[in-house]
Scaffold this active site. Structure first.
Site, PDB file in Angstrom:
ATOM      1  N   HIS B 117       0.813  -1.220   0.000  1.00  0.00           N
ATOM      2  CA  HIS B 117       0.000   0.000   0.000  1.00  0.00           C
ATOM      3  C   HIS B 117       0.842   1.263   0.000  1.00  0.00           C
ATOM      4  O   HIS B 117       0.299   2.379   0.083  1.00  0.00           O
ATOM      5  CB  HIS B 117      -0.944   0.028   1.213  1.00  0.00           C
ATOM      6  N   ASP B 157      -3.251 -10.611  -2.699  1.00  0.00           N
ATOM      7  CA  ASP B 157      -3.761 -10.108  -1.420  1.00  0.00           C
ATOM      8  C   ASP B 157      -5.212  -9.676  -1.608  1.00  0.00           C
ATOM      9  O   ASP B 157      -5.590  -9.235  -2.698  1.00  0.00           O
ATOM     10  CB  ASP B 157      -2.899  -8.911  -0.998  1.00  0.00           C
ATOM     11  N   HIS B 159      -6.656  -7.125  -0.588  1.00  0.00           N
ATOM     12  CA  HIS B 159      -6.764  -5.683  -0.794  1.00  0.00           C
ATOM     13  C   HIS B 159      -6.060  -5.291  -2.077  1.00  0.00           C
ATOM     14  O   HIS B 159      -4.999  -5.831  -2.398  1.00  0.00           O
ATOM     15  CB  HIS B 159      -6.116  -4.914   0.366  1.00  0.00           C
ATOM     16  N   ASP B 246      -4.915 -12.636   3.208  1.00  0.00           N
ATOM     17  CA  ASP B 246      -6.187 -12.247   3.798  1.00  0.00           C
ATOM     18  C   ASP B 246      -7.385 -12.623   2.948  1.00  0.00           C
ATOM     19  O   ASP B 246      -8.505 -12.211   3.235  1.00  0.00           O
ATOM     20  CB  ASP B 246      -6.195 -10.753   4.126  1.00  0.00           C
TER      21      ASP B 246
END
Lengths: 560, 461
Positions: B117, B157, B159, B246
């Site tokens: 991120h 991931d 996200h 995740d």
């Protein structure tokens, strides 16, 4: 008076000595070729030493034996049926170390929770089947039994109920460390050598009875500690590979707080041990024995397949020492050239039955081919080669230590330092090779007192040791003393400081390890973490290893 | 006595496992000391580190230059980046180095904290990331091996990997594919198929938003029908998998339904050269098993027995299947059109005079929120739209906080041509000389390995 016996690859050494006020007085030493069955040579040595005790009291006998190892290598150990509770993960085949391997239903997870119950009917039928096949030796191993041994305990109990004569090893009794395949291997090997151990114990008892003696006999372990022969019947595997730790304990007795290398030059092999500030370097995960990775605690040692009696030969025009030993050195009645012969030729060692001429003759062919007939030059080259191999092994160990995986930022940033200062040498050819080694490795070198039987001395001086893994999971409200198979409740959700955890471990150590003195206990491993769900800390996990660390009886007198 | 049941030929795996047991973002943050504790337990208990196929290594510590090669840190590296971040990036670099030295066939950096991120310009931490460990690794690779390397990043991931996307948005040599839970339902709220790279790297960014409750089946569909065919076309030199964990059914922060075995199968099919852990905070119920699966798959070992102790097969809703099919189709068509698309139509060019000549650019405005530090930033990004080379980038950035640095940053990629290199330098010099201008002007000159920072008026101390 103390007796120490060390069974080596070539020779069995024994020593009878008195220890008073930190001084060692040698009464008798004895060396005899190791017999193929091991036991004959061992008992012969014991006999010889006992005969020299006159009317003085022998307070302790310590033995470093290769009986178990030998039986396993020779293939005379009985077959073992391995019962596994592997659950999901890697394929269970990686843990198949039995002669018969059976996977059973039931699983314990990393928190010690039984997430799948065992099937008693399945277990019963498996045990009956294997008993019918003739198995009398069993190993029971579950994943994470070092977090919760319940599956192993129940299965072990069931086996003994059906077959009271059976020899059973439950994995958690051997170690509180992680590693399921290693646990399986260690448990199988343990069960395989239980009978041999019983036999050793009874033979030694008989020998002592003949002299009307009843005194404690200890076995040396790979981690430099000893344990009573009676206790070794349940965990014989811990006495495997004790030979290397005997030499290190021999050195430790005299080394003080220095950094350095311990070198034991035997007939077939040369073994290296390593001291850092007076403490031998350990293998944290357990030793490798033959092709087996085990959970047996032990020193970090390197064994080179070249010793004083190793065959010197040419391989593609290159000088090579070992790995074979084809009889004694030429100077001692053998036919092949060896490093011992090189020492004899150069006048560093006195010749034996064969005489100095035999040594010359043995080295002649190689000298002619590579050294223009100069036997002296050839001999010097052999010794250089020998010390080069030692130096290379030392460097490899340094590299290994420098590259050891670490898991905290603190350790990663700390620079690895291990300045070698000293070399302690023992073994027959040690005296003669000392100066060569010192020069090659650029270290101060000294010969250990009684260097020819320093192994036996090391074994005799090694104090009893023991280990206990303590795990507290306050989220689950449980305390486990793993190797003892003990579970106790703790107040759920309670918080412990690092200090609390340490005290708890020391108390448990006092209770179960029974050291002479609380100061003999050390915490060798400690970690503590929070257990968090959502945003609340529900509890903590603390895991510690408390040990009576290996030490020399010699220190007891000199330091206190 | 012992059997070796292997599916394919076994491979050498280099594992950099660094749980950083003594570090946390803060005492009650999910990115905390025990995040990899149970993973450690499972790894050790399975005895995988004893396997001849697996070797373990310590991370390196990334250097300041390694970081400056990728990021503009405001005000500078030492103010933004601390040891734990350098070690996490260093773990990734070690993985790359092992691969380069041919010591391993693949390498897995099981390290923390994550990095995907973190954008090119760094004012603080966002999404638990401060610097982008995997972008740093990638640039390290290109710097030490070959600057024109073709690299594919597959970010799995849950996200959207907005940071990594940002860093390589205009890089035609980096194919960035991110599959993630739909941004309309989860942080960071981006990652739609329409975000597909700038004009100099059109269709080199591919986003596959997935509906909540997508299972292994859905992810496998994307892999088989989009990712693998695209990789077949792109032919990367190296495949990197940002393996955030995740997507797992037990993850507390997301709503996806993947399993450990699903992850293992994905890895077996994708066959990445480098794998780096990103997110994943189901530290007891997911991470231990997923990571065993990754190690087994990368080492070419049998994964048939791999599953969570509480695993129950999940069937995917057929409506989800249809939606996933649609998205895959859409992205597939985008990829197929990569060489034939009318770029001038898709991207409105913007012209600016540089060194006396009018040059073509493409401009974008970005708003970036740093959730961890509560910073809202606005960026105007310009990429030099040059037919002959990847061009260069400028970023003008300010944050809502008036007292924060007003920044002008210039990035020159290693494969830029001489004209672009000179133009970019001129822009940097120009910004430095500007009177009532910027507080901070920075230059990343990769062709000449030069990293400059010019403080103008320093507001903060």
């Amino acid at each position: 008076m103390l007796i120490g016996i060390d069974v080596g690859g070539t020779h069995t050494d024994g020593i009878l000595f008195s220890l008073s006020e930190g001084q060692i007085e040698l009464i008798q030493k004895f060396k005899t070729p190791t017999t193929p069955d091991i036991l004959a040579g061992l008992l012969h040595t014991l006999e010889e030493l006992l005969q020299h005790r006159q009317d003085r009291v022998v307070s302790r006998i310590a033995i470093s034996s290769t009986l178990a190892a030998n039986a396993l290598i020779q293939g005379t150990a009985p077959p073992v049926a391995l019962l596994l509770f592997p659950g999901p993960g890697a394929i269970p085949d990686y843990a198949f170390f039995g002669q018969e391997n059976l996977t059973l239903k039931g699983y314990v997870d990393h928190r010690g929770r039984v997430t799948q119950e065992m099937d008693e009917a399945q277990l019963l039928s498996v045990v009956k089947e294997t008993t019918e096949l003739g198995f009398q030796h069993f190993a029971v191993v579950s994943k994470f039994s070092c977090r919760n041994p319940v599956l192993e305990k129940r299965a072990g109990a069931l086996i003994k109920k059906i077959n009271p004569e059976a020899r059973v090893t439950e994995g958690h009794r051997l170690s509180g460390s992680l590693n399921f395949p290693r646990r399986a291997a260690t448990a199988c090997l343990n069960s395989a050598v239980m009978d041999i151990q019983v036999n050793l114990a009874s033979q030694v008892e008989k020998a002592l009875e003949c002299h009307g003696l009843d005194l404690p006999v200890y076995l040396l372990k790979a981690d430099g500690g000893t344990f009573p022969l009676t206790e070794s019947l349940k965990r014989p595997i811990h006495s495997i590979q004790s030979g290397q730790s005997a030499s290190i304990m021999g050195a430790l007795s005299f080394a003080g707080y220095e950094n350095g290398i311990v070198i034991d030059i035997g007939g077939t092999t040369t073994d290296l041990g390593f001291l850092s500030e007076g403490v031998p370097l350990f293998l944290p995960h357990g030793i490798k024995w033959q092709e087996y990775q085990t959970l047996v605690p032990g020193f970090l040692t390197t064994s080179l397949a070249c010793g004083g009696d190793s065959q010197v030969h040419l391989n593609d025009g290159q000088l090579q020492i070992g790995p074979e030993r084809l009889g004694p050195p030429a100077a001692f009645g053998g036919t092949e050239p060896t490093p011992t012969d090189a020492l004899v030729v150069l006048g560093k060692l006195a010749a034996g039955a064969g005489g100095i001429d035999s040594a010359y003759r043995a080295l002649q062919p190689i000298a002619s081919r590579v050294f223009a007939g100069d036997v002296d030059a050839c001999a010097a080259a052999v010794l250089n080669k020998f010390t080069e191999k030692v130096a290379a092994a030392v460097q490899e160990t340094r590299n290994l230590l420098a590259g050891q995986p670490v898991f905290t930022i603190h350790e990663l940033l700390e620079e690895f330092r291990w300045d070698n200062r000293h070399l302690w040498a023992m073994g027959g050819p040690a005296k003669a090779l000392l100066s060569y080694l010192a020069e090659q490795l650029k270290l101060e070198a000294s010969l250990l007192p009684h260097h020819e039987v320093a192994n036996a001395l090391g074994a005799a001086l090694a104090r009893p040791t023991a280990e206990l893994t303590v795990r507290v999971d306050t989220d689950r409200g449980k305390l486990h003393l793993i190797e003892q198979g003990v579970e106790r409740p703790v107040s759920q959700g309670c918080k412990l400081t690092g200090e609390d955890a340490r005290n708890l471990a020391l108390e448990a150590g006092m209770e179960y390890l029974k050291p002479g003195h609380r100061d003999d206990l050390t915490i060798t491993e400690q970690e503590g973490f929070n257990v968090v769900r959502g945003f609340t800390t529900r509890g903590q996990i603390h895991q510690l290893k408390v040990q009576i660390k290996p030490a020399s009886l010699l220190w007891e007198v000199t330091s206190r | 006595m012992n059997l070796n049941k292997e599916l394919n030929r076994t491979k050498r795996l280099g594992l950099i496992f660094f749980p950083a047991f003594d570090w946390a973002i803060s005492p009650d943050h999910p990115e905390r000391e025990e995040r990899l504790l149970y993973t450690r337990d499972q790894l050790f208990e399975e005895g995988l580190l004893d396997r001849p196929e697996v070797s373990e290594f310590n991370p390196l510590i990334a250097s300041r230059e390694d970081v400056e090669r990728v990021h503009f840190c405001i005000p500078d590296v030492s103010n933004r980046v601390s040891e734990p971040h350098l070690i996490s990036a260093g773990g990734a670099i070690r993985a790359a180095r092992l691969l380069l030295e041919d010591k391993v066939d693949s390498a897995f950096a099981l390290v923390r904290p994550p990095g995907h991120h973190a954008f090119r310009l760094v004012r603080g931490a966002r999404g638990f990331c401060t610097i982008n460990n995997e972008a740093i690794m990638l640039e390290w690779l290109r710097h030490h091996y070959r600057k024109g390397l073709k690299i594919a990043i597959i970010d799995t991931d849950a996200h959207h990997a907005d940071g990594t996307q940002d860093i390589f948005y205009h890089d035609p040599n980096v194919l960035h594919i991110s599959l993630h839970q739909d941004g309309r339902t989860l942080f960071p709220g981006s990652g739609f198929p329409s975000q597909c790279g700038g004009p100099t790297a059109f269709a080199r960014t591919l986003n596959i938003p997935l509906p909540p409750y997508t299972t292994d089946e859905g992810i496998e569909y994307v892999l088989e029908n989009l990712i693998l065919p695209v990789l077949d076309d792109f032919k990367p030199d190296i495949i990197i998998n940002d393996a955030g964990q995740d997507n797992h059914y037990s993850d507390p922060l997301t709503q996806m339904m993947a399993s450990a075995h699903g992850y293992a199968r994905l890895t077996e099919k994708l066959q990445p050269d480098l794998v780096i852990l990103q997110g994943g905070y189901s530290i007891e119920a997911a991470l231990p098993y997923i990571n065993i699966g990754l190690v087994l798959a990368l080492a070419g070992l049998d994964t048939a027995n791999l599953r969570e102790p509480d695993y129950v097969p999940i069937r995917q809703d057929s409506r989800l299947k249809d939606r996933i099919k649609e998205t895959v189709q859409q992205v597939r068509e985008l990829w197929e059109s990569r060489d034939s698309a009318d770029l001038a139509d898709l991207f409105r060019p913007y012209h600016q005079v540089v060194r006396g000549k009018k040059k073509q650019f493409y401009k974008r405005k970005k708003q970036i929120y740093y959730d961890t530090d509560g910073i809202l930033e606005e960026q105007i990004e310009k990429v030099r739209w040059h037919e002959k080379c990847p061009g260069y980038l400028t970023i003008a950035s300010r944050s809502r906080d008036q007292n924060d640095y007003h920044v002008f940053a210039v990035h020159i990629p290693a494969t830029a041509c001489q004209e672009c290199l000179d133009d970019a330098r001129a822009e940097y010099e120009g910004a430095v000389e500007l009177e009532e201008g910027y507080d901070l002007v920075q230059l990343q000159n990769l062709p000449e390995n030069q990293f400059l920072s010019h403080p103008q008026k320093r507001i903060k101390v």
